[in-house]
Design an enzyme around this catalytic site. Structure first.
Site, short mmCIF file in Angstrom:
data_model
loop_
_atom_site.label_atom_id
_atom_site.label_comp_id
_atom_site.label_asym_id
_atom_site.label_seq_id
_atom_site.Cartn_x
_atom_site.Cartn_y
_atom_site.Cartn_z
N ASP A 347 -23.89 35.51 75.49
CA ASP A 347 -24.85 36.52 75.91
C ASP A 347 -26.26 36.07 75.55
OD1 ASP A 347 -26.27 38.78 76.59
OD2 ASP A 347 -25.69 39.90 74.80
N LYS A 354 -32.89 37.36 74.43
CA LYS A 354 -32.88 37.50 72.97
C LYS A 354 -33.84 36.47 72.39
CE LYS A 354 -27.99 38.87 72.88
NZ LYS A 354 -28.11 40.24 72.36
N ARG A 431 -21.60 46.95 78.22
CA ARG A 431 -21.15 48.26 78.71
C ARG A 431 -20.98 48.24 80.23
NH1 ARG A 431 -25.99 51.37 76.04
NH2 ARG A 431 -25.49 49.73 74.52
#
Length: 571
Positions: A347, A354, A431
């Protein structure tokens, strides 16, 4: 006491944990691999063939060594502690066990007897080291023929965690002394029922096996464990305790698989490799486990727009949707369960990249910790073979990367139940994948679902690094999972499902956004997932962002496998 020395190996409970090598080691001679997956009836009757580069084309040319899981013969023995012969004897002692009389002699009969055999050395060493039986304490006595280790259990040894710690301490002592044969006993078993003794033996075995495991697949040189046998003394013998020990071995094999999957970096474990690992599990237990793997085109046919949006940027490592099903051929009614794991093999955060030292982007290989737990549980249940359940293991595996084809902030995606989601943060991608996975799980006709996901940093702010957060609107299911976790020695805490927070998740142009305001992020994440679960299905979400990884050990923990297996067996 008889001199500690190597004794002949006993034959009971021979263990061969993780006897089948991991798929990570299968690609060392060929730069490409090809495999075919059956397509579910929902999509087509045909079979697709997928070719994907691995190992030979891996960034950095890294090729893992063979998995080196512990192979320890474990048995429960009725041998008196002072008569046992081997390399290392570990004794678990509570603070009460360490009480002394007016002559500074142990009151505990076993410690008194051991101290007498050792001419007072045990008493002297524990005094010199200020060993009082507190949790985390240990003291070692070395002799020409072996070693005795006292391990503190705290005020009382009333939980599996205490016995796990005892087993881990014994494994650490064995490792440092290169012991081959060890025994573990309790200074006192007063107050322990027959069932408690059996469970304690199982927890000790678990601690020793997992404490002995080292993931050396990516080291140029590694030192193999010398431990060959474990005797558990004074907790009973017979078929019941042997069955429980064997159960612990099977669960440990699943935990080790989970650790290996999370430890392996993203240039080794891709979505395709996760799919291959699922195929390997199904092949190993083909009489009770079947497998369906869907590629991107097949997921498109099922209208999995949320999942595919996350995967869109990773053109070199396409997504694979994994569905294993465990079912024994017996005719009795089976409770239908689903275990759904978040499977982001890496991710980056997407366009909401990030950044900064606190982003921990280098650890985002562990964003498939939920998937690892689900596959580890599948492996364990393939060995244990419970007859009264049908279990669906579901993982929407993909990477969250950046490219011209990737999902952008502000995009609107449509899940397979028709609900629309405005993506206000591409780094809240898990999600989105879980939305379509949960819808798929409900379509299997299951009665209960547990999903596991490294979903939010907010849960770590709330509960720290060692405790998972459990979210469910169903009190009965919450109680089931909490009890399973307690029996397994894994830590979780039920969190509130504050429905009023859902107002912050509403979009001006779609049905919902994928992230809310900063406060209560773990709760709004759970409320988001709830939108994709059928109201007739009992559902619990585990946010495992903290406990899947140990910063102290710089290693994966395999968190969740034990709780999942225990929960399945209780249904």
């Amino acid at each position: 006491m008889a001199t500690l020395r190597v004794s002949s190996l006993f034959a009971s409970s021979s263990s061969s944990l993780h006897s089948n090598p991991s798929v990570f080691t299968k690609y060392q001679s060929s730069p490409k691999w090809a495999f075919s997956f059956p397509v579910t009836p929902l999509c087509s009757k045909r079979s697709k063939r997928i070719v994907h580069c691995i190992a030979g084309d891996t960034l950095g040319l890294t090729r893992p060594n063979e998995s080196d899981a512990p192979k320890i013969s474990i048995g429960a023995k009725d041998t008196a502690v002072v008569q046992w012969q081997g390399d290392l004897l570990a004794i678990g002692a509570t603070e009460n066990d360490m009480a002394r009389d007016e002559n500074s002699k142990f009151k505990n009969p076993l410690l008194q007897q051991l101290d007498s055999e050792l001419n007072g050395l045990l008493s002297a060493a524990s005094s010199e080291e200020d060993f009082s039986g507190k949790s985390g304490q240990s003291v070692n006595l070395r002799f020409p023929g072996g070693r005795i280790t006292l391990v503190g259990l705290g005020s009382s040894a009333s939980s599996p965690t205490s016995y796990h710690s005892l087993g881990q301490a014994a494994a650490a002592a064995a490792k440092s002394s290169q012991a081959r044969n060890i025994a573990v006993a309790l200074a006192s078993t007063d107050g322990l029922s027959a069932e408690s003794k059996i469970n304690s033996a199982s927890a000790i075995a678990t601690g020793v096996v997992l404490g002995s495991f080292e993931d050396n697949r990516f080291r140029s040189e590694s030192k193999k464990s010398t431990l060959e046998s474990l005797d558990i003394l004074g907790l009973g013998t017979g078929p019941e305790i042997e069955r429980k020990i064997k159960y612990a071995e099977h669960v440990c094999a699943g935990v080790i698989l989970g650790r290996e999957l999370v430890n392996a970096p993203a240039n080794i474990v891709t979505p395709a490799v996760l799919a291959e690992e699922a195929k390997k599990i199904a092949s190993t237990y083909s009489d009770v486990i079947s497998v369906n793997i869907l590629d991107a085109e097949q997921c498109k046919e099922l209208k999995m727009g949320a999942y595919l949006a996350v995967a869109a940027a990773a053109t070199e490592n396409p997504p694979y949707f994994i569905h294993l099903c465990f079912k024994t051929p017996t005719k009795e009614r089976k409770t239908k369960l689903a275990l759904v794991g978040k499977g982001l093999t890496f991710d980056s955060g997407g366009y909401n990249l990030k950044v900064g030292a606190g982003s921990r982007i280098e650890l985002m290989k562990n964003d498939m910790g939920g998937a690892a737990a689900v596959l580890g549980a599948a492996k364990a249940l393939g060995e244990i073979r419970p007859s009264r359940v049908e279990v669906h293991f579901i993982v929407a595996a993909c990477e969250n990367m950046i490219s011209a084809e990737g999902m952008r902030p502000g995009d609107i995606v449509t899940a397979s139940n028709g609900k629309t989601i405005e993506v206000n943060n591409t780094d809240a991608e898990g999600r989105l994948t879980l939305a379509d996975a949960l819808i798929y799980a409900c379509n299997q006709g299951v009665e209960k679902i547990i999903d596991l996901a490294t979903l939010t940093g907010a849960i770590m702010v709330a509960l720290g690094p060692s405790v998972a957060g459990a979210f469910t609107p169903n009190d009965d299911l919450a109680r089931e999972v909490v009890e399973a976790a307690e029996a397994s020695g894994e830590k979780l805490w039920r969190m509130p499902m504050e429905e009023s927070y859902w107002e912050s998740m509403k979009s001006g142009v779609a049905d919902m956004i994928n992230t809310g305001p900063g406060n209560g992020g773990a709760i709004t994440g759970a409320l988001f997932l709830k939108q994709f679960v059928d109201e007739k299905v009992q559902w619990l979400h585990l946010d495992v962002a903290g406990p899947v990884w140990s910063d102290e050990k710089k290693n994966a923990t395999g968190y969740g496998v034990s709780t999942l297996v225990e929960w399945v067996l209780r249904n």
